[in-house]
Design a protein around this motif. Structure first.
Motif, PDB file in Angstrom:
ATOM      1  N   ALA A  84      47.638  52.823  34.110  1.00  0.00           N
ATOM      2  CA  ALA A  84      48.405  52.171  34.864  1.00  0.00           C
ATOM      3  C   ALA A  84      47.309  51.199  35.180  1.00  0.00           C
ATOM      4  O   ALA A  84      46.476  51.923  36.002  1.00  0.00           O
ATOM      5  CB  ALA A  84      49.397  52.600  36.238  1.00  0.00           C
ATOM      6  N   LEU A  85      47.990  49.485  35.416  1.00  0.00           N
ATOM      7  CA  LEU A  85      47.264  48.935  35.951  1.00  0.00           C
ATOM      8  C   LEU A  85      47.048  49.238  37.347  1.00  0.00           C
ATOM      9  O   LEU A  85      46.107  48.665  38.369  1.00  0.00           O
ATOM     10  CB  LEU A  85      48.339  47.644  35.927  1.00  0.00           C
ATOM     11  N   ILE A  86      47.680  49.711  38.006  1.00  0.00           N
ATOM     12  CA  ILE A  86      47.713  49.919  39.654  1.00  0.00           C
ATOM     13  C   ILE A  86      47.034  51.228  39.628  1.00  0.00           C
ATOM     14  O   ILE A  86      46.305  51.468  41.503  1.00  0.00           O
ATOM     15  CB  ILE A  86      48.621  49.776  40.568  1.00  0.00           C
ATOM     16  N   LEU A  87      46.024  51.742  38.646  1.00  0.00           N
ATOM     17  CA  LEU A  87      45.585  52.830  38.641  1.00  0.00           C
ATOM     18  C   LEU A  87      43.427  53.033  38.838  1.00  0.00           C
ATOM     19  O   LEU A  87      42.548  53.227  38.776  1.00  0.00           O
ATOM     20  CB  LEU A  87      45.936  53.860  38.411  1.00  0.00           C
ATOM     21  N   LEU A  88      43.747  51.402  38.055  1.00  0.00           N
ATOM     22  CA  LEU A  88      42.569  51.654  36.966  1.00  0.00           C
ATOM     23  C   LEU A  88      41.894  50.597  38.452  1.00  0.00           C
ATOM     24  O   LEU A  88      42.271  49.768  39.290  1.00  0.00           O
ATOM     25  CB  LEU A  88      42.855  50.266  36.133  1.00  0.00           C
ATOM     26  N   ASP A  89      40.490  50.275  38.293  1.00  0.00           N
ATOM     27  CA  ASP A  89      39.528  49.713  39.249  1.00  0.00           C
ATOM     28  C   ASP A  89      38.932  49.100  38.266  1.00  0.00           C
ATOM     29  O   ASP A  89      38.452  48.658  36.748  1.00  0.00           O
ATOM     30  CB  ASP A  89      38.836  50.578  39.788  1.00  0.00           C
ATOM     31  N   GLY A  90      37.666  48.070  38.311  1.00  0.00           N
ATOM     32  CA  GLY A  90      36.528  47.437  38.054  1.00  0.00           C
ATOM     33  C   GLY A  90      37.007  46.837  36.811  1.00  0.00           C
ATOM     34  O   GLY A  90      38.177  45.836  36.692  1.00  0.00           O
ATOM     35  N   LYS A  91      35.972  47.052  35.953  1.00  0.00           N
ATOM     36  CA  LYS A  91      36.710  46.204  34.963  1.00  0.00           C
ATOM     37  C   LYS A  91      37.300  46.356  33.691  1.00  0.00           C
ATOM     38  O   LYS A  91      38.113  45.416  32.930  1.00  0.00           O
ATOM     39  CB  LYS A  91      35.100  46.022  33.826  1.00  0.00           C
ATOM     40  N   ARG A  92      37.850  47.549  34.253  1.00  0.00           N
ATOM     41  CA  ARG A  92      39.381  48.129  33.636  1.00  0.00           C
ATOM     42  C   ARG A  92      40.349  47.656  33.908  1.00  0.00           C
ATOM     43  O   ARG A  92      40.841  46.981  33.388  1.00  0.00           O
ATOM     44  CB  ARG A  92      39.677  50.053  33.221  1.00  0.00           C
ATOM     45  N   HIS A  93      40.487  47.148  35.142  1.00  0.00           N
ATOM     46  CA  HIS A  93      41.305  46.803  36.069  1.00  0.00           C
ATOM     47  C   HIS A  93      41.399  45.097  35.166  1.00  0.00           C
ATOM     48  O   HIS A  93      42.516  44.791  34.631  1.00  0.00           O
ATOM     49  CB  HIS A  93      41.226  46.416  37.336  1.00  0.00           C
ATOM     50  N   GLN A  94      40.350  44.490  35.429  1.00  0.00           N
ATOM     51  CA  GLN A  94      40.433  43.558  35.311  1.00  0.00           C
ATOM     52  C   GLN A  94      40.941  42.877  33.451  1.00  0.00           C
ATOM     53  O   GLN A  94      41.477  42.500  33.654  1.00  0.00           O
ATOM     54  CB  GLN A  94      39.253  42.153  35.325  1.00  0.00           C
ATOM     55  N   ARG A  95      40.220  43.573  33.136  1.00  0.00           N
ATOM     56  CA  ARG A  95      40.910  44.237  31.790  1.00  0.00           C
ATOM     57  C   ARG A  95      42.381  43.949  30.879  1.00  0.00           C
ATOM     58  O   ARG A  95      42.800  42.970  30.323  1.00  0.00           O
ATOM     59  CB  ARG A  95      40.358  44.471  30.790  1.00  0.00           C
ATOM     60  N   GLN A  96      43.029  45.342  31.989  1.00  0.00           N
ATOM     61  CA  GLN A  96      44.186  45.065  31.823  1.00  0.00           C
ATOM     62  C   GLN A  96      45.250  44.204  32.102  1.00  0.00           C
ATOM     63  O   GLN A  96      45.728  43.305  31.778  1.00  0.00           O
ATOM     64  CB  GLN A  96      44.622  46.624  32.399  1.00  0.00           C
ATOM     65  N   ARG A  97      44.090  43.458  32.962  1.00  0.00           N
ATOM     66  CA  ARG A  97      45.578  42.620  33.776  1.00  0.00           C
ATOM     67  C   ARG A  97      45.781  41.291  33.110  1.00  0.00           C
ATOM     68  O   ARG A  97      46.416  40.668  33.386  1.00  0.00           O
ATOM     69  CB  ARG A  97      44.528  42.096  35.323  1.00  0.00           C
ATOM     70  N   GLN A  98      44.283  40.615  32.632  1.00  0.00           N
ATOM     71  CA  GLN A  98      44.451  39.779  31.684  1.00  0.00           C
ATOM     72  C   GLN A  98      45.004  39.711  30.725  1.00  0.00           C
ATOM     73  O   GLN A  98      45.686  38.652  29.854  1.00  0.00           O
ATOM     74  CB  GLN A  98      42.969  39.901  31.204  1.00  0.00           C
TER      75      GLN A  98
END
Length: 446
Positions: A84-98
């Motif tokens: 889930a997006l809210i459990l990700l940090d860094g590049k993984r978070h940025q990728r999922q958000r985009q």
């Protein structure tokens, strides 16, 4: 500078106060200790609350190597899944958000307007004249059908009914204080069989995951370029390397959309209807604005109505559905408002207390939409959807849905409160909501 002071009561008692009387507890802390205070005594790592615009700006603009947002959200992993997006940090978070952002903005969002209005009309037509109905479940039904229709393109059929049934049951379970405590206290997360609280949850979650996996498999096996639902867009999305989301990523993001987009919007709609019905001057001004609409006004025109927008903003200011923004965990030594913070320190940005600052919002307990017509508020003064790179990606969609549902209901019916007794917000799982006894009556139906 030493860390801020806080109550000396035992941490277990503070936790229970936070669970059962969250707003009263926050207000008492702010009165006693000011803008910044420590929670849970001397427990390590420290838990620090912040609510001043200066502190919130510093937290929301901190670099990702200074603070982690995902680390503070781990209690949600059993509910949403590790991707889930809210459990990700860094590049993984940025990728999922985009990958997730496009369906919630621009033309894609506009295409859902007529569907939102149609669903609202279908459900409200079932209400009987002069017969009270409970507001929150009615708003939940609208928001759930909107989610199932816009995210999955599901309007009927076996999978639609199965998803709706399991989701309603699970949301009701986690809407209770006991359900919230299941997430909060890991020692309660024991599977003692299908009838135990955690065992029941695990089986319901597995049902939902299987239904989502089946839907994803069907879509991959039978692609349809004419589909415009959010799942279709996510299946087609590619990152900078040309890679799609995996099935596990899709499933966990869909779980997040189902939970975050359903409960929150339903509570916000219930509050807005309450204030419109309770305050004649608000109702009168909104009615005058709606009377100026042409009969064929499109959803985007409705969404731009100034006073309607102000009502929605004030609704989310006075009782924000989420009390706090996502916690941040300090990753390396940093200075915040003169406090020297060590790694592991947990920063809690308080949305509720930020919205109750009298120097920003005079008479903050008063429901007064005009304040949003008189001035603009910074994202560190007004933050119902959180802040920084963790601001809710569905914020624009949620407001769009909220406005269309309200206008559709008010143009179709005259709604009055069944009782004029004041109501107070109550905890509903991770959020704050109107109480279950809030009822309204249809006095006239078009």
């Amino acid at each position: 500078m030493e860390l801020p002071d806080g109550p000396k009561t035992p941490p277990w008692l503070q936790t229970l106060q936070w669970i059962f009387r969250p707003l009263e507890t926050l207000e008492a802390r702010a009165r006693g200790y000011g803008d910044t205070f420590r929670a849970l005594g001397q427990q390590m790592p420290p838990f620090l609350y912040f609510s001043s615009p200066e502190a919130l700006e510093a937290i929301f603009t901190a670099k990702t190597d200074q603070v982690s947002s995902a680390e503070g959200n781990q209690l949600l992993e059993p509910l949403l899944g590790e991707n889930a997006l809210i459990l990700l940090d860094g590049k993984r978070h940025q990728r999922q958000r985009q990958l997730l952002m496009p369906p919630f903005h621009g033309d894609r969002m506009r295409s859902y307007g007529s569907l939102i209005c149609e669903i609202t009309q279908q459900i409200s037509r079932r209400w009987v004249l002069n017969q009270p109905f409970v507001v929150r479940p009615a708003m939940q039904e609208i928001s759930l059908r909107v989610i199932l229709s816009t995210v999955f393109g599901l309007h009927e059929g076996q999978r639609y009914e199965q998803l709706r049934h399991v989701l309603v049951n699970m949301l009701e379970a986690f809407g209770s204080t006991a359900g919230f405590m299941l997430l909060y206290y890991r020692f309660l997360q024991k599977d003692w069989g299908a009838q135990s609280p955690w065992g029941r949850f695990l089986r319901q979650k597995q049902q939902i995951k299987q239904l989502l996996s089946d839907e994803i498999d069907d879509r991959r096996a039978h692609p349809d370029s004419d589909r415009t639902d959010i799942l279709a867009l996510l299946l087609a999305a590619r990152d900078e390397a040309g890679q799609p989301m995996s099935d596990a990523e899709l499933r966990d993001e869909l779980m997040t959309l189902l939970f975050a987009g359903h409960e929150t919007t339903a509570s916000a709609l219930a509050w807005a209807l309450y204030w419109i019905a309770k305050l004649p001057e608000v109702r009168s001004k909104l009615k005058a604005e709606l009377d100026s609409l042409s009969p064929d006004a499109d959803p985007m025109t409705i969404a731009r109505l100034p006073y309607l927008s102000a009502i929605c903003q004030e609704t989310l200011r006075l009782y924000p559905i989420a009390i706090n923004a996502f916690p941040r965990v300090v990753k390396q030594p940093m200075d915040l408002l003169g406090y020297s913070l060590e790694p592991g320190t947990i920063l809690l940005p308080s949305i509720y207390l930020a919205h109750q600052r009298s120097e920003v919002y005079p008479n903050p307990k008063q429901f007064r939409p005009e304040r949003f017509l008189e001035r603009q508020f910074s994202p560190y003064e007004y933050l119902p959807f959180g802040g920084g790179d963790r601001r809710c990606i569905g914020a624009a969609f949620a407001l769009f849905e909220m406005k269309l549902v309200l206008v559709t209901l008010l143009l179709q019916s005259d709604l009055e409160l069944a009782s004029h007794q004041p109501i107070k917000p109550v905890r509903r799982g991770l959020t704050i909501a109107p109480p279950s006894h809030l009822k309204m009556v249809v006095k006239r139906s078009v």
